[in-house]
Design a protein around this motif. Structure first.
Motif, PDB file in Angstrom:
ATOM      1  N   VAL A   1       5.673  -6.256   4.559  1.00  0.00           N
ATOM      2  CA  VAL A   1       5.454  -6.300   3.113  1.00  0.00           C
ATOM      3  C   VAL A   1       4.966  -4.961   2.593  1.00  0.00           C
ATOM      4  O   VAL A   1       5.314  -4.545   1.478  1.00  0.00           O
ATOM      5  N   GLU A   2       4.167  -4.237   3.393  1.00  0.00           N
ATOM      6  CA  GLU A   2       3.681  -2.916   2.973  1.00  0.00           C
ATOM      7  C   GLU A   2       4.822  -1.904   2.917  1.00  0.00           C
ATOM      8  O   GLU A   2       4.901  -1.073   2.004  1.00  0.00           O
ATOM      9  N   LEU A   3       5.708  -1.955   3.892  1.00  0.00           N
ATOM     10  CA  LEU A   3       6.839  -1.022   3.911  1.00  0.00           C
ATOM     11  C   LEU A   3       7.791  -1.314   2.764  1.00  0.00           C
ATOM     12  O   LEU A   3       8.316  -0.387   2.123  1.00  0.00           O
ATOM     13  N   GLU A   4       8.026  -2.587   2.506  1.00  0.00           N
ATOM     14  CA  GLU A   4       8.891  -2.954   1.384  1.00  0.00           C
ATOM     15  C   GLU A   4       8.253  -2.546   0.054  1.00  0.00           C
ATOM     16  O   GLU A   4       8.943  -2.116  -0.876  1.00  0.00           O
ATOM     17  N   LYS A   5       6.943  -2.640  -0.007  1.00  0.00           N
ATOM     18  CA  LYS A   5       6.227  -2.212  -1.207  1.00  0.00           C
ATOM     19  C   LYS A   5       6.387  -0.708  -1.418  1.00  0.00           C
ATOM     20  O   LYS A   5       6.570  -0.244  -2.550  1.00  0.00           O
ATOM     21  N   ALA A   6       6.336   0.056  -0.333  1.00  0.00           N
ATOM     22  CA  ALA A   6       6.515   1.508  -0.434  1.00  0.00           C
ATOM     23  C   ALA A   6       7.905   1.841  -0.977  1.00  0.00           C
ATOM     24  O   ALA A   6       8.066   2.710  -1.844  1.00  0.00           O
ATOM     25  N   LEU A   7       8.919   1.144  -0.485  1.00  0.00           N
ATOM     26  CA  LEU A   7      10.280   1.364  -0.977  1.00  0.00           C
ATOM     27  C   LEU A   7      10.416   0.952  -2.435  1.00  0.00           C
ATOM     28  O   LEU A   7      11.059   1.634  -3.241  1.00  0.00           O
ATOM     29  N   GLU A   8       9.795  -0.147  -2.778  1.00  0.00           N
ATOM     30  CA  GLU A   8       9.894  -0.670  -4.135  1.00  0.00           C
ATOM     31  C   GLU A   8       9.219   0.260  -5.143  1.00  0.00           C
ATOM     32  O   GLU A   8       9.749   0.511  -6.232  1.00  0.00           O
ATOM     33  N   GLN A   9       8.044   0.804  -4.775  1.00  0.00           N
ATOM     34  CA  GLN A   9       7.255   1.576  -5.715  1.00  0.00           C
ATOM     35  C   GLN A   9       7.567   3.070  -5.701  1.00  0.00           C
ATOM     36  O   GLN A   9       7.104   3.797  -6.582  1.00  0.00           O
ATOM     37  N   ALA A  10       8.322   3.534  -4.728  1.00  0.00           N
ATOM     38  CA  ALA A  10       8.645   4.961  -4.659  1.00  0.00           C
ATOM     39  C   ALA A  10       9.500   5.361  -5.855  1.00  0.00           C
ATOM     40  O   ALA A  10      10.452   4.649  -6.212  1.00  0.00           O
ATOM     41  N   PRO A  11       9.199   6.488  -6.502  1.00  0.00           N
ATOM     42  CA  PRO A  11      10.098   7.000  -7.542  1.00  0.00           C
ATOM     43  C   PRO A  11      11.491   7.201  -6.965  1.00  0.00           C
ATOM     44  O   PRO A  11      11.641   7.479  -5.766  1.00  0.00           O
ATOM     45  N   GLU A  12      12.492   7.064  -7.787  1.00  0.00           N
ATOM     46  CA  GLU A  12      13.861   7.169  -7.294  1.00  0.00           C
ATOM     47  C   GLU A  12      14.096   8.472  -6.540  1.00  0.00           C
ATOM     48  O   GLU A  12      14.788   8.494  -5.521  1.00  0.00           O
ATOM     49  N   ALA A  13      13.495   9.560  -7.016  1.00  0.00           N
ATOM     50  CA  ALA A  13      13.697  10.863  -6.377  1.00  0.00           C
ATOM     51  C   ALA A  13      13.060  10.939  -4.991  1.00  0.00           C
ATOM     52  O   ALA A  13      13.411  11.810  -4.191  1.00  0.00           O
ATOM     53  N   HIS A  14      12.128  10.035  -4.709  1.00  0.00           N
ATOM     54  CA  HIS A  14      11.419  10.050  -3.430  1.00  0.00           C
ATOM     55  C   HIS A  14      11.905   8.965  -2.470  1.00  0.00           C
ATOM     56  O   HIS A  14      11.459   8.915  -1.335  1.00  0.00           O
ATOM     57  N   ARG A  15      12.782   8.081  -2.950  1.00  0.00           N
ATOM     58  CA  ARG A  15      13.105   6.888  -2.170  1.00  0.00           C
ATOM     59  C   ARG A  15      13.802   7.228  -0.847  1.00  0.00           C
ATOM     60  O   ARG A  15      13.552   6.595   0.175  1.00  0.00           O
ATOM     61  N   LYS A  16      14.652   8.233  -0.857  1.00  0.00           N
ATOM     62  CA  LYS A  16      15.331   8.601   0.388  1.00  0.00           C
ATOM     63  C   LYS A  16      14.322   9.133   1.405  1.00  0.00           C
ATOM     64  O   LYS A  16      14.451   8.903   2.608  1.00  0.00           O
ATOM     65  N   ALA A  17      13.294   9.837   0.917  1.00  0.00           N
ATOM     66  CA  ALA A  17      12.253  10.346   1.812  1.00  0.00           C
ATOM     67  C   ALA A  17      11.451   9.202   2.417  1.00  0.00           C
ATOM     68  O   ALA A  17      11.132   9.204   3.614  1.00  0.00           O
ATOM     69  N   VAL A  18      11.112   8.209   1.588  1.00  0.00           N
ATOM     70  CA  VAL A  18      10.389   7.040   2.103  1.00  0.00           C
ATOM     71  C   VAL A  18      11.249   6.294   3.114  1.00  0.00           C
ATOM     72  O   VAL A  18      10.762   5.857   4.159  1.00  0.00           O
ATOM     73  N   TRP A  19      12.543   6.174   2.810  1.00  0.00           N
ATOM     74  CA  TRP A  19      13.452   5.554   3.783  1.00  0.00           C
ATOM     75  C   TRP A  19      13.416   6.321   5.104  1.00  0.00           C
ATOM     76  O   TRP A  19      13.324   5.712   6.184  1.00  0.00           O
ATOM     77  N   PHE A  20      13.467   7.659   5.030  1.00  0.00           N
ATOM     78  CA  PHE A  20      13.486   8.475   6.251  1.00  0.00           C
ATOM     79  C   PHE A  20      12.248   8.205   7.094  1.00  0.00           C
ATOM     80  O   PHE A  20      12.348   8.034   8.321  1.00  0.00           O
ATOM     81  N   LEU A  21      11.090   8.175   6.462  1.00  0.00           N
ATOM     82  CA  LEU A  21       9.859   7.933   7.207  1.00  0.00           C
ATOM     83  C   LEU A  21       9.872   6.561   7.864  1.00  0.00           C
ATOM     84  O   LEU A  21       9.562   6.420   9.052  1.00  0.00           O
ATOM     85  N   ILE A  22      10.243   5.530   7.110  1.00  0.00           N
ATOM     86  CA  ILE A  22      10.230   4.172   7.656  1.00  0.00           C
ATOM     87  C   ILE A  22      11.271   4.012   8.760  1.00  0.00           C
ATOM     88  O   ILE A  22      11.008   3.403   9.808  1.00  0.00           O
TER      89      ILE A  22
END
Length: 395
Positions: free
Chosen positions: A42-63
């Motif tokens: 749920v925390e990881l999904e929250k990070a993806l959900e709340q990440a600004p669009e410009a940062h979402r690929k970076a959050v995906w990379f980390l996860i």
């Protein structure tokens, strides 16, 4: 129940809206990572959900690339804060803004290098080190400024009395001491904080059997350079001669650099050999090349000459696949003058193992016969550079 349904729908909307960004392979990597997160999903999904669009690929990379220990423990706030501040550095510093995503994601964005404790260091380090680099014109100036001043900023000295090898930045700063691994973690994080691609490199065991070592690599103008917490010039250090004699055929004597992105190799942690979740790349050949270049570029004394060595399976030297990587030792009487590893079949045919020897002198060359034994050959140098061909067996 309605609230849970709403959250699930929002996550699906976020993921579906990112379909143009993510390939099927990337989606599969994400799903695989989330499946290992357990209750922390749920925390990881929250990070993806709340990440600004410009940062979402970076959050995906980390996860998608983080080890399971982080999938099950890191909070959305930690991931989002790290990503946000990394992007602040990318916007603030020209040398970082120009980086391709692949370098930024793998060597600036990561919050960790090895198995150290996961400290939330990025904003603190950005604040600490920005004054040092504010007037820097390029990445070379940045690396020079950070390495020359980091000791004064973090107040950490080399000391083997530190509590453990794999200390996090704040563990080292709390003690005021660290060994080479802890110092390398500190320097890597400091450089990443101001937008310099950085990673840890090291060897589990030098070929001279004098232990292990860790240092830092930085990416500048299209290539990797090495440096240290107590720096010399880039690509210059006391350990280059040892690194240049690494054994490319023996993993325990190889040289490795860390990666956050998953690879087929695992970084060897001598402090805990059970750890296999740190991705790595093998950089042994580059250090051998750097050392050989240093040898060639160092001025010869009047009584010295350069001697090239190559080892073949047998005397049929016309075959390109007949060369073997072999430990070659140079002896004079009962003294071992030098050693190194000859080029293998995959090396350029113009590459040789080089030694600086004395002119008009007698030496004994020792090398393996490929069958567990050792061969010896007597040579006498002349006045000019020469090539010595060694054979493991006769035709």
């Amino acid at each position: 129940m309605r609230k849970m349904y709403t959250v699930l729908v929002m996550i699906l909307v976020v993921l579906s809206s990112c379909q143009p960004e993510f390939t099927k392979e990337e989606q599969a990597q994400l799903e695989q990572a989330l499946s290992k997160a357990g209750g922390n999903k749920v925390e990881l999904e929250k990070a993806l959900e709340q990440a600004p669009e410009a940062h979402r690929k970076a959050v995906w990379f980390l996860i998608a690339n983080m080890p399971e220990r982080d999938l099950t423990s890191l909070t959305a706030d930690f991931i989002l804060e790290n990503t946000k501040v990394a992007y602040q550095a990318r916007e603030q510093f020209a040398w970082c803004k120009s980086l391709p995503d692949s370098l930024f994601f793998n060597d600036v964005l990561p919050y960790v290098s090895l198995n150290e404790r996961r400290d939330n260091w990025r904003q603190d380090f950005l604040d600490r080190f920005t004054p040092l680099v504010a007037d820097c014109a390029n990445g070379f100036d940045v690396v020079d400024s950070v390495t020359q001043n980091i000791n004064e900023v973090v107040k950490v000295e080399y000391n083997t009395k530190r509590r453990k090898a794999d200390q996090s930045p704040y563990e080292s700063m709390e003690q005021g001491m660290a060994s080479c691994t802890g110092l390398s973690v500190l320097l890597t994080d400091a450089l990443r904080a101001v937008g310099i691609p950085a990673r840890i490199a090291g060897t589990p065991l030098w070929t001279n059997m004098r232990g292990n070592h860790s240092w830092v690599e930085v990416y500048l103008d299209g290539e990797w350079y090495f440096t240290e917490y107590y720096p010399d010039e880039l690509n210059k250090s006391w350990f280059l001669a040892d690194a240049g004699k690494a054994d490319p055929e023996n993993p325990i004597h190889g040289i490795y650099a860390t990666s956050f992105k998953k690879t087929d190799l695992s970084y060897p942690c001598v402090w805990d050999e059970s750890i296999e979740y740190i991705p790595a790349v093998n950089v042994t050949d580059r250090y051998i090349r750097l050392y050989q270049e240093q040898v060639m570029n160092t001025a010869l004394e009047a009584d010295e000459l350069m001697v090239d060595f190559v080892v073949y399976k047998n005397e049929d030297t016309a075959k390109g696949d007949n060369r073997v990587s072999d430990r070659v030792e140079v002896w004079q009487g009962d003294k071992n003058i030098d050693f190194g590893y000859s080029p293998s079949t995959i090396d350029d045919l113009n590459k040789f193992l080089k030694f600086k020897l004395k002119k008009n002198s007698d030496y004994t060359i020792r090398y393996a016969d490929g069958k567990g034994g050792q061969l010896e050959e007597k040579i006498k140098t002349g006045e000019k550079a020469e090539l010595v061909k060694l054979y493991q067996e006769s035709l």
